[in-house]
Design an enzyme around this catalytic site. Structure first.
Site, PDB file in Angstrom:
ATOM      1  NE  ARG A   1      -4.142  -1.870   1.831  1.00  0.00           N
ATOM      2  CZ  ARG A   1      -4.077  -3.008   2.528  1.00  0.00           C
ATOM      3  NH1 ARG A   1      -3.121  -3.177   3.425  1.00  0.00           N
ATOM      4  NH2 ARG A   1      -4.967  -3.942   2.347  1.00  0.00           N
TER       5      ARG A   1
ATOM      6  CE  LYS B   1       1.108  13.558 -15.295  1.00  0.00           C
ATOM      7  NZ  LYS B   1       0.394  13.897 -16.515  1.00  0.00           N
TER       8      LYS B   1
ATOM      9  CD  GLU C   1       8.861  17.380 -22.992  1.00  0.00           C
ATOM     10  OE1 GLU C   1       8.295  18.321 -22.397  1.00  0.00           O
ATOM     11  OE2 GLU C   1       8.247  16.468 -23.561  1.00  0.00           O
TER      12      GLU C   1
ATOM     13  CE  LYS D   1       6.306  17.793 -14.409  1.00  0.00           C
ATOM     14  NZ  LYS D   1       6.390  16.573 -15.175  1.00  0.00           N
TER      15      LYS D   1
ATOM     16  CD  GLU E   1      -2.599  15.592 -15.925  1.00  0.00           C
ATOM     17  OE1 GLU E   1      -1.913  15.891 -16.890  1.00  0.00           O
ATOM     18  OE2 GLU E   1      -2.740  14.422 -15.533  1.00  0.00           O
TER      19      GLU E   1
ATOM     20  NE  ARG F   1       0.841  17.723 -12.303  1.00  0.00           N
ATOM     21  CZ  ARG F   1       1.611  16.647 -12.124  1.00  0.00           C
ATOM     22  NH1 ARG F   1       1.780  15.786 -13.097  1.00  0.00           N
ATOM     23  NH2 ARG F   1       2.183  16.434 -10.987  1.00  0.00           N
TER      24      ARG F   1
ATOM     25  CG  ASN G   1      -0.422  17.861 -21.741  1.00  0.00           C
ATOM     26  OD1 ASN G   1       0.504  17.075 -21.536  1.00  0.00           O
ATOM     27  ND2 ASN G   1      -1.536  17.855 -21.048  1.00  0.00           N
TER      28      ASN G   1
ATOM     29  CG  HIS H   1       3.115  16.821 -24.910  1.00  0.00           C
ATOM     30  ND1 HIS H   1       3.939  17.929 -24.866  1.00  0.00           N
ATOM     31  CD2 HIS H   1       3.777  15.854 -24.224  1.00  0.00           C
ATOM     32  CE1 HIS H   1       5.029  17.634 -24.181  1.00  0.00           C
ATOM     33  NE2 HIS H   1       4.966  16.389 -23.785  1.00  0.00           N
TER      34      HIS H   1
ATOM     35  CG  HIS I   1       0.326  12.414 -27.295  1.00  0.00           C
ATOM     36  ND1 HIS I   1      -0.406  12.973 -26.279  1.00  0.00           N
ATOM     37  CD2 HIS I   1       1.529  12.104 -26.752  1.00  0.00           C
ATOM     38  CE1 HIS I   1       0.332  13.003 -25.176  1.00  0.00           C
ATOM     39  NE2 HIS I   1       1.506  12.482 -25.444  1.00  0.00           N
TER      40      HIS I   1
ATOM     41  CG  HIS J   1       7.734  12.120 -25.600  1.00  0.00           C
ATOM     42  ND1 HIS J   1       6.380  12.073 -25.841  1.00  0.00           N
ATOM     43  CD2 HIS J   1       7.924  13.115 -24.693  1.00  0.00           C
ATOM     44  CE1 HIS J   1       5.775  12.996 -25.112  1.00  0.00           C
ATOM     45  NE2 HIS J   1       6.682  13.643 -24.401  1.00  0.00           N
TER      46      HIS J   1
HETATM   47  N1  GLY Z   1       5.995  11.965 -13.603  1.00  0.00           N
HETATM   48  C1  GLY Z   1       5.723  13.051 -14.439  1.00  0.00           C
HETATM   49  C2  GLY Z   1       4.737  13.998 -13.908  1.00  0.00           C
HETATM   50  O1  GLY Z   1       4.214  13.821 -12.845  1.00  0.00           O
HETATM   51  O2  GLY Z   1       4.459  14.998 -14.551  1.00  0.00           O
END
Ligand code: GLY
Length: 368
Positions: A121, A143, A185, A227, A237, A241, A245, A248, A252, A265
């Site tokens: 957990r 993320k 980036e 960031k 998000e 956030r 993108n 992107h 994508h 990428h």
């Molecule tokens: N791990 C990338 C983010 O959280 O943006």
């Protein structure tokens, strides 16, 4: 050298950026870990080249570590590898007080972070990124996740690291295309948030592509600061956030059309940034001179700026509604109003996307 703080209440952490940091990583981890047990999840190629200094440093700091090797690249982000990690954690006695350390590029960070978020957990997690893309983007923000047959990053979590340790020297062994992909980036941060940084990146192109330590360290630091600012404002998000993108959405489409092979990428994002700037010009939001400055800057780094002719525009445009960020079937675009400031809009129609892709393909034909 000052660290970059990511202020998220009890989930706050620091990003340390320093050439040679790997040799001192053990002390940093020892100060942070709840127990002396560290499970290092590493990509094979990274471990072969950079494992020795990390291992020596961990031992000197009195940390017991197990090493769990996973494949290089996106192939590591699979449920099968997650299961193998769980089995390996059980065998190595990784308990609730242990720390999982991700050592490698973005894929290993995502996999190891998701394993850390779910094992027992949730156990502590640190990121030791070794690619520029991971250093300026993937290792910061929390993320984490794995890919499923039905799509990328579909199983995931928000799981912030306890620390991010960045040693820019690890970039010495990074293939040049990977370095440039990460620089895309870096350029993005300037366009979305910081016009002065954009100019600095332009002026320091030679130093950056030749891996001059001071320039590289500054570029990583400023990117991480920007960031961190975004993540602090919108950890989960739900708002700001989205500006990360930029480039992107079309990026994508390009990656999907390429079957996630043959194009990095950052290369796809580079093309996406050029096309998004042109969409902004079409909507009367951005001066065409600024869009051209964005294109010219990206091009000067040796990054691609147009959609390959081999790509099928119909299939690309139909992919727009599949975009994870689409609302009501219409993709949301991040578009610059000027260099250093972007907005999120759903004013872009599929027809406009088609037009900029076709125009871009004609340019790429003109150059070949
Ligand atoms: N791990 C990338 C983010 O959280 O943006």
């Amino acid at each position: 050298m000052p660290a970059v703080d990511v202020a998220l209440g009890e989930r706050s952490y620091t990003i340390q950026i320093q050439p040679g940091l790997l040799d001192r990583s053990g002390d940093t981890l020892a100060a942070l870990c709840r127990s002396p047990r560290v499970a290092v999840v590493a990509q094979r190629r990274v471990w072969d080249r950079w494992g020795a200094p990390l291992e020596v440093s961990l031992k000197q700091a009195g940390l017991a570590h197990s090493v769990h090797l996973v494949p290089n690249g996106e192939g590591a982000k699979r449920i099968a590898w997650l299961q193998r990690l769980y089995a390996a954690f059980a065998a190595a006695g990784v308990d609730r007080q242990s720390t999982v350390a991700a050592f490698g590029g973005g894929a290993v960070g995502d996999l190891a972070g998701f394993a850390a978020a779910t094992w027992l957990r949730g156990v502590d997690f640190v990121q030791i990124p070794t690619t520029l893309l991971a250093q300026v983007d993937a290792s910061v923000g929390g993320k984490v996740g794995v890919n499923l047959p039905s799509g990328k990053n579909l199983a995931g979590a928000f799981w912030q690291p306890r620390a991010v340790l960045i040693d820019p020297q690890t970039l010495r062994t990074l293939p040049r295309r990977e370095l440039l992909s990460g620089l895309a980036e870096v350029i993005k941060y300037g366009i979305i948030l910081d016009a002065d940084f954009f100019e600095w990146v332009r002026e320091n192109r030679t130093a950056l592509v030749s891996l001059e330590s001071e320039a590289l360290t500054h570029a990583i630091r400023r990117s991480c600061e920007l960031k961190a600012f975004v993540v602090q404002s919108d950890e989960r998000e739900s708002g700001l956030r989205a500006i990360l993108n930029y480039g992107h959405t079309i990026g994508h489409l390009i990656e999907r059309e390429a079957g996630y092979a043959g194009i990095r990428h950052g290369e796809a994002v580079a093309i996406g940034m050029v096309l998004a700037a042109r969409l902004a010009v079409r909507l009367g939001m951005l001066e065409s001179a600024a869009a051209e400055r964005i294109r010219q800057t990206i091009h000067s780094f040796g990054l691609p700026v147009s959609v390959p002719q081999s790509m099928t525009v119909d299939r690309m445009v139909s992919g727009l509604s599949l975009d994870k960020k689409a609302r009501g079937g219409r993709a949301r675009f991040v578009l610059p109003e000027r260099i250093g400031r972007v907005v999120v809009t759903d004013a872009v129609t599929p027809e406009m996307v088609r037009e900029v892709i076709v125009e871009s393909q004609k340019e790429s034909a003109g150059r070949s």
